[in-house]
Design an enzyme around this catalytic site. Structure first.
Site, PDB file in Angstrom:
ATOM      1  N   ASP A   1       0.861  -1.185   0.000  1.00 26.49           N
ATOM      2  CA  ASP A   1       0.000   0.000   0.000  1.00 26.49           C
ATOM      3  C   ASP A   1       0.897   1.235   0.000  1.00 26.49           C
ATOM      4  O   ASP A   1       1.998   1.216   0.536  1.00 26.49           O
ATOM      5  CB  ASP A   1      -0.906   0.014   1.231  1.00 26.49           C
ATOM      6  CG  ASP A   1      -1.989   1.081   1.126  1.00 26.49           C
ATOM      7  OD1 ASP A   1      -3.128   0.735   0.768  1.00 26.49           O
ATOM      8  OD2 ASP A   1      -1.697   2.269   1.404  1.00 26.49           O
TER       9      ASP A   1
ATOM     10  N   PHE B   1      -8.419   2.684 -11.232  1.00 30.89           N
ATOM     11  CA  PHE B   1      -8.430   1.853 -12.438  1.00 30.89           C
ATOM     12  C   PHE B   1      -7.029   1.591 -12.964  1.00 30.89           C
ATOM     13  O   PHE B   1      -6.733   0.520 -13.472  1.00 30.89           O
ATOM     14  CB  PHE B   1      -9.292   2.495 -13.518  1.00 30.89           C
ATOM     15  CG  PHE B   1     -10.758   2.265 -13.287  1.00 30.89           C
ATOM     16  CD1 PHE B   1     -11.312   1.027 -13.565  1.00 30.89           C
ATOM     17  CD2 PHE B   1     -11.564   3.259 -12.766  1.00 30.89           C
ATOM     18  CE1 PHE B   1     -12.653   0.785 -13.341  1.00 30.89           C
ATOM     19  CE2 PHE B   1     -12.913   3.030 -12.527  1.00 30.89           C
ATOM     20  CZ  PHE B   1     -13.458   1.794 -12.817  1.00 30.89           C
TER      21      PHE B   1
ATOM     22  N   CYS C   1     -15.011   8.020  -4.002  1.00 34.33           N
ATOM     23  CA  CYS C   1     -15.490   8.062  -2.616  1.00 34.33           C
ATOM     24  C   CYS C   1     -15.534   9.502  -2.116  1.00 34.33           C
ATOM     25  O   CYS C   1     -16.184   9.819  -1.135  1.00 34.33           O
ATOM     26  CB  CYS C   1     -14.680   7.148  -1.708  1.00 34.33           C
ATOM     27  SG  CYS C   1     -12.941   7.482  -1.680  1.00 34.33           S
TER      28      CYS C   1
END
Ligand SMILES: [Zn+2]
Length: 347
Positions: free
Chosen positions: A61, A133, A189
């Protein structure tokens, strides 16, 4: 490595489930998974796979923790936020307390074409915990090229979807979506918000698919695209059978891998929901956070731990990682972020 009866005891209920059994459990313990992204989806994925006994988890991450993550990112707590930890470092600590039998390898990095080969090396499955994406097209390229099954998942608002890609057997992500949507078209979001139950549902679907693959039951994977709308109480399965033949897909039929080759995709991005920009430099020489701290001493408020350096200056907050990457909060303007980077960090 778990070999003894005692080591298997903790998985008793899972082994009792017929299709898994002891044989499946042993396969899980010998298996390796890449959890790509360790935010909302990724923390549910990593949690489930670690508890299930996937022997080696590689979690990657790019981000550090913020208080507004805790609403949906189930591995983390307030102390992790206070400690300024990168997500995967906090996740690794938590996961090792959950299951000390499994190996957890934490990688603080933005997944890009320069490091994807190393990240997928040796793994039996890739699960999608990303929020964009671009990374998914990169994962899809790598999965098809190296023939590694991967499970796509994404959610926004109270809606989410998931699809399992088994190279050579099912349509790939690019069969489903030949081109990424142009920026600004899809809700994020930031614009649509997100509620935590959909995260748990989609990540659980993904985790189940990974467990099927890792226990040797590829025949059981879901061949449909699953779409879940929790607020409206709808679950749809979209048949994808015809997609692979009709799509003339450039990736799985044409064997073109432009994201993997770095021909497509830039890793500079406005971060979802953050009023922040990430600047990334694949292949950057390692940066000494210690020297940077000295350099910035008189410039603004500087703090540092092993994993990152933070500079607060002029209402901006710049977080710099040892690979040269930076997340600049206080702007969603890429050009402005680049200027700030050049001014304080140097290029
Ligand atoms: Zn395809």
């Amino acid at each position: 490595m778990a070999d003894t009866r005692k080591d298997l005891d903790r998985y008793a209920r899972q082994m009792r489930y017929g299709p898994i059994g002891e044989e499946g459990q042993r396969k899980l313990l010998a298996s390796r998974a890449l959890v790509c992204g360790c935010g909302a989806l990724g923390s549910v994925l990593a949690n489930t796979l670690a508890r299930s006994g996937v022997g080696h988890l590689r979690i990657v991450d790019r981000d550090f923790l913020e208080l507004n993550n805790l609403q949906r990112q189930v591995l983390y707590d307030e102390q992790d936020v206070a400690d300024n930890l990168p997500k995967v470092v906090a996740a690794q600590r938590k996961l090792q307390r959950i299951n000390s039998q499994v190996e957890v390898e934490a990688v603080v990095a933005d997944v890009d074409h320069a490091n994807i080969g190393r990240l997928v090396d040796g793994v039996d499955v890739i699960v999608d915990g990303t929020d964009n994406f671009e990374t998914r097209y990169l994962l899809n390229d790598a999965a098809i090229k190296f023939s590694i099954p991967w499970v796509y998942g994404g959610c926004i608002g109270a809606e989410g979807q998931s699809m399992t890609i088994v190279p050579g057997q099912t349509p790939c992500f690019r069969c489903l979506m030949p081109e990424p949507p142009p920026p600004g078209v899809t809700p994020t979001c930031d614009t649509a918000g997100i509620v935590s139950p959909i995260v748990n549902v989609i990540a659980s679907l993904e985790a189940m698919e990974a467990l099927k693959i890792l226990t040797g039951h590829v025949e059981a994977v879901n061949r449909d695209l699953t779409i879940v709308e929790l607020w409206d109480n709808r679950l749809r399965q979209v048949k994808l059978d015809s997609l692979r033949e009709s799509a003339a897909c450039l990736t799985c039929q044409g064997h073109e891998f432009p994201w993997l080759e770095g021909k497509r995709g830039s890793h500079t991005a406005v971060l979802c929901g953050r009023n922040a920009v990430q600047l990334s430099f694949p292949g950057h020489e390692p940066l000494s956070l210690e020297s940077l701290e000295e350099k910035l001493g008189g410039v603004g408020q500087v703090s540092r731990n092993r994993y990152l350096l933070r500079l607060a200056v002029d209402g901006y907050q710049m977080t710099v990682f040892p690979d040269g990457r930076a997340i600049i909060a206080g702007t969603d303007d890429i050009a402005e972020a680049r200027t700030l980077y050049a001014r304080y960090i140097g290029s």
